[in-house]
Design a protein around this motif. Structure first.
Motif, PDB file in Angstrom:
ATOM      1  N   THR A  49       0.786  -1.193  -0.042  1.00  0.00           N
ATOM      2  CA  THR A  49      -0.014  -0.078  -0.107  1.00  0.00           C
ATOM      3  C   THR A  49       0.808   1.328   0.047  1.00  0.00           C
ATOM      4  OG1 THR A  49      -2.041  -1.157   1.106  1.00  0.00           O
ATOM      5  CG2 THR A  49      -1.882   1.307   1.300  1.00  0.00           C
ATOM      6  N   VAL A  53      -0.571   3.078  -3.195  1.00  0.00           N
ATOM      7  CA  VAL A  53      -1.659   3.836  -2.802  1.00  0.00           C
ATOM      8  C   VAL A  53      -1.141   5.207  -2.005  1.00  0.00           C
ATOM      9  CG1 VAL A  53      -3.677   4.127  -1.242  1.00  0.00           C
ATOM     10  CG2 VAL A  53      -3.006   1.943  -2.469  1.00  0.00           C
ATOM     11  N   VAL A 128      -3.950  -1.343   4.484  1.00  0.00           N
ATOM     12  CA  VAL A 128      -3.699  -2.095   3.362  1.00  0.00           C
ATOM     13  C   VAL A 128      -4.857  -2.663   2.866  1.00  0.00           C
ATOM     14  CG1 VAL A 128      -2.555  -4.028   2.149  1.00  0.00           C
ATOM     15  CG2 VAL A 128      -1.212  -2.894   3.970  1.00  0.00           C
ATOM     16  N   GLY A 131      -6.112   0.142   0.875  1.00  0.00           N
ATOM     17  CA  GLY A 131      -5.471   0.343  -0.249  1.00  0.00           C
ATOM     18  C   GLY A 131      -6.079  -0.510  -1.464  1.00  0.00           C
ATOM     19  N   TRP A 132      -6.120  -1.877  -0.754  1.00  0.00           N
ATOM     20  CA  TRP A 132      -6.441  -2.928  -2.017  1.00  0.00           C
ATOM     21  C   TRP A 132      -8.263  -2.496  -2.405  1.00  0.00           C
ATOM     22  CZ3 TRP A 132     -11.189  -5.731  -1.845  1.00  0.00           C
ATOM     23  CH2 TRP A 132     -11.162  -6.861  -2.845  1.00  0.00           C
ATOM     24  N   GLU A 334      -6.054   5.295  -6.585  1.00  0.00           N
ATOM     25  CA  GLU A 334      -5.199   4.330  -7.233  1.00  0.00           C
ATOM     26  C   GLU A 334      -4.405   5.088  -8.118  1.00  0.00           C
ATOM     27  OE1 GLU A 334      -7.208   3.498 -10.754  1.00  0.00           O
ATOM     28  OE2 GLU A 334      -7.264   5.346  -9.987  1.00  0.00           O
ATOM     29  N   LEU A 360      -1.701  -7.177  -2.788  1.00  0.00           N
ATOM     30  CA  LEU A 360      -1.986  -6.640  -1.686  1.00  0.00           C
ATOM     31  C   LEU A 360      -2.538  -7.381  -0.494  1.00  0.00           C
ATOM     32  CD1 LEU A 360      -3.251  -2.771  -2.461  1.00  0.00           C
ATOM     33  CD2 LEU A 360      -0.753  -3.872  -1.552  1.00  0.00           C
ATOM     34  N   VAL A 418      -7.090   5.674   4.276  1.00  0.00           N
ATOM     35  CA  VAL A 418      -5.823   4.967   4.268  1.00  0.00           C
ATOM     36  C   VAL A 418      -4.610   5.926   5.054  1.00  0.00           C
ATOM     37  CG1 VAL A 418      -5.093   5.835   1.979  1.00  0.00           C
ATOM     38  CG2 VAL A 418      -4.095   3.663   2.886  1.00  0.00           C
TER      39      VAL A 418
END
Length: 534
Positions: A49, A53, A128, A131-132, A334, A360, A418
Motif C-alpha cells: 500500500t 496507494v 493495506v 489500499g486494496w 489508485e 496486496l 488510508v
C-alpha cells in the motif's frame, strides 16, 4: 526449562538471553531460508500500500519533494535495519522487537513494545485493506468492468475524513475478514506463492518507471516543495511530514527478523535480507515517485492559509470532487494506475491496478500472521491470557486471537481513510524501532563479550541516529496520530498492572519453554504442559 525470576521489580524481570537461545535450539523451527529467499520475503512485506496507494497521500503533503520524503524515511529505516541485523544475528529467534526488549530491557518495557506492535500490525493491515479496496473499486470495477460502486460503500463517513458521501468501506472490510478466515482455517502463504507475488509487484513497478520517467517535464517539479520542508509541529505536511507518512512504505522489513529461526546461517543471511530488501525498495520508491510527480504533476491542493490541505479531511475531499482537481494525482485513490491512464497507457494502467489487486492481500495476510505471532509469544509468557493462543482442534490454528485481530482490522478498514491509518501504524512502529536501537546499544555495554556474528559498524553513530530519526519522524506525524500512541500505551499499562504483572510467568519464577511458534502452537502437544515450576 525453569528458573527463578530475577527480583527487583518490573525492570528487574529480564528473560535471560541464553535461555531464549537454548529453547530456540531445543524447540526451534526448521532452518530452510537462504539470503535470496529472505530478501524476497522482505520485498514482499515492504512493497504494498505504501507505494501503490500512499503516493498520492505523500504528494499532497510534500508535492514533488516526495522523492526527498522517501529518502529521509529510507535513511531512518536503514540505520534501524542495521540495529535489527546485529541483534537478530545474536538472537535468531521469533518475537522480533518484543523478544529483544524482554532479553535486554526487562518485562515492563517489553510489554510496551509488544503492545505497540499489536497496534502496528492491526492498523497496518487495515491500511493495506483500504489500499486494496481503492484498486478494486476504481481499477477493477469502474475502469475494467464499468461498474460504479456507490460512494457510500467505498469510503468511510466524511466526519472521519473519508470521501464525500461515504458511509462504510465495504470492500476493505470484506477483504480483511476474508484473509482472517483463510488464516483461521489454516491457509498460509508458501515461499513459492510469495515469490510469484513479489515478481508481479517488481515487474509492475519496473514497467511504471520505464513509461513515466521519459515523460517527465521539469515544469511539473516547480515548485519542488510547495508545503516547505517542515510543515510545523503536528501538521503532518511538508517534506518531513510526508516522510513520517511514507515511512509506512518501508514497514515490513522487520518481518525478516521474525523469520530468523527459520533461516540457514542467520548470522549472514538475516543482515543481507534486511538491508538488501530495504535498498532495493528504496531505489524503486525514488524512481516511482519521480516518474509519478514528474510526468503528470504532483502539486498539492492548497488551503486558504497557503498550506497543503490535510489528507483524509472533508475539506480535501470536497476540493477533489470539483472539476478543477478531480483528475489531480493527489486526489487519486489508485495513483499509479491513474498516472498511466493520464499518459494514455490505459490498458497498462489497468494491469498495474490488477497487480496491486492481486498482491496486496498477501501483505494483509503477512501482517495478520505477524500479529498472531506476537499474540502467541506474549500469551506464552503469561502477559496475555493463554486462551488467546488456544488452537482450534480441527484447523490447528490460534483461531481466537486471529478472529479478534481480524474484526479489529475490518472495523478500522471500514471507517478510516488510508492516510490516517498509515500514520497511526507508524506511531507504534517508530516506538518499536527506537527500542530495538536502545537494546543493541545496551547490549554492547552490558555484554560486550557475547559473540556478534554481525556487528554494526560505528554503533556510537548508528544507534543514536536510529533513536533520533524515529523521534524526529514521530514528532512530524499529524498530532492525531501522535496522540494515539500514548493513549494506546496508557490502556496497555493499565492492563499490565491489572493482569499481566501478576500473571507473568517470569514474575512467578518461571522461564517459559516455547512451543514451535504459530506453525504448530498446539497446547495439547507433548511437552507444552510439562512441569515448569521450580
Amino acid at each position: 526449562m525453569a528458573s527463578t525470576a530475577p527480583r527487583g521489580g518490573i525492570f528487574g524481570r529480564v528473560k535471560p538471553l541464553d535461555a531464549i537461545l537454548a529453547t530456540a535450539e531445543k524447540k526451534g523451527l526448521h532452518r530452510s531460508l537462504g539470503a535470496v529467499q529472505l530478501t524476497l520475503f522482505g520485498v514482499g512485506c515492504i512493497i504494498g500500500t505504501g507505494i501503490f496507494v500512499l503516493t498520492s497521500v505523500g504528494a499532497q503533503k510534500a508535492g514533488p519533494g516526495l522523492m526527498l520524503s522517501f529518502i529521509i524515511a529510507g535513511a531512518v529505516c536503514i540505520v534501524a535495519a542495521l540495529c535489527y541485523a546485529e541483534i537478530a544475528s545474536m538472537a535468531p529467534v521469533a518475537g522480533s522487537a518484543y523478544t529483544y526488549s524482554y532479553a535486554v530491557q526487562g518485562e515492563f518495557l517489553a510489554w510496551t513494545v509488544g503492545w505497540a506492535l499489536l497496534l502496528e500490525y492491526a492498523v497496518g493491515a487495515s491500511a493495506v485493506s483500504v489500499g486494496w479496496s481503492n484498486y478494486f473499486t476504481d481499477t477493477v470495477m469502474a475502469r475494467s468492468w464499468g461498474i460504479d460502486v456507490p460512494a457510500f460503500l467505498k469510503a468511510g463517513p466524511e466526519a472521519l475524513g473519508g470521501q464525500v458521501g461515504g458511509l462504510i468501506n465495504l470492500p476493505a472490510a470484506v477483504i480483511a475478514l476474508l484473509v482472517t478466515w483463510l488464516l483461521m482455517i489454516g491457509t498460509t502463504e508458501s515461499a513459492r506463492v510469495n515469490a510469484v507475488l513479489v515478481a508481479i509487484k517488481i515487474i509492475a513497478l519496473t514497467v511504471f518507471v520505464f513509461l513515466t520517467v521519459p515523460a517527465i517535464d521539469s515544469a511539473n517539479l516547480d515548485p519542488y516543495t510547495p508545503g516547505g520542508m517542515f510543515g510545523g509541529f503536528g501538521s503532518g505536511v511538508g517534506v518531513v511530514g510526508a516522510a513520517a507518512t511514507m515511512f509506512f512504505a518501508y514497514v515490513g522489513f522487520d518481518a525478516v527478523s521474525t523469520a530468523a529461526e527459520e533461516t540457514k546461517n542467520p548470522q549472514r543471511n538475516v543482515p543481507i535480507g534486511l538491508i538488501g530488501s530495504l535498498l532495493l525498495c528504496t531505489v524503486f520508491y525514488i524512481l516511482v515517485s519521480w516518474g509519478a510527480v514528474g510526468s503528470i504533476g504532483g502539486q498539492p491542493v492548497m488551503g486558504a492559509d497557503g498550506a497543503p490541505l490535510g489528507t483524509g479531511t472533508p475539506e480535501l475531499a470536497r476540493m477533489c470532487a470539483t472539476a478543477q482537481y478531480q483528475d489531480a494525482l493527489v486526489c487519486s485513490r489508485e495513483p499509479l494506475a491513474h498516472v498511466l491512464h493520464t499518459l494514455g497507457y490505459g490498458s497498462i494502467g489497468n494491469m498495474i491496478g490488477y497487480a496491486a489487486f492481486l498482491a496486496l492481500p498477501s501483505v494483509i495476510l503477512i501482517l495478520l500472521f505477524g500479529q498472531t505471532r506476537i499474540f502467541f509469544v506474549m500469551a506464552r509468557d503469561g502477559l496475555l491470557p493463554e486462551r488467546l493462543a488456544e488452537v482450534h482442534p480441527k484447523w490447528k490454528t490460534p483461531h481466537i486471537c486471529t478472529l479478534i485481530t481480524g474484526l479489529v482490522v475490518a472495523i478500522g478498514a471500514a471507517f478510516f481513510p488510508v492516510g490516517q491509518l498509515a500514520d497511526i501504524a507508524n506511531a507504534g512502529t517508530l516506538y518499536a524501532f527506537m527500542m530495538v536501537a536502545i537494546a543493541v546499544w545496551q547490549l554492547r555495554k552490558k555484554d560486550p563479550n557475547r559473540p556478534r556474528p554481525f556487528k554494526v559498524p560505528g554503533i556510537w553513530f548508528v544507534a543514536p541516529a536510529t533513536i533520533l530519526g524515529c523521534l524526529f519522524l514521530f514528532f512530524n506525524l499529524p498530532k492525531e496520530a501522535m496522540l494515539v500512541l500514548p493513549i494506546w500505551g496508557a490502556i496497555g499499562i493499565v492492563f499490565y498492572y491489572l493482569y499481566s504483572y501478576k500473571a507473568s510467568h517470569l514474575g512467578r519464577g518461571i522461564v517459559e519453554v516455547p512451543e514451535t511458534e504459530v506453525h504448530a502452537i498446539d497446547p495439547s502437544s507433548p511437552g507444552y504442559n510439562e512441569d515448569r515450576t521450580n
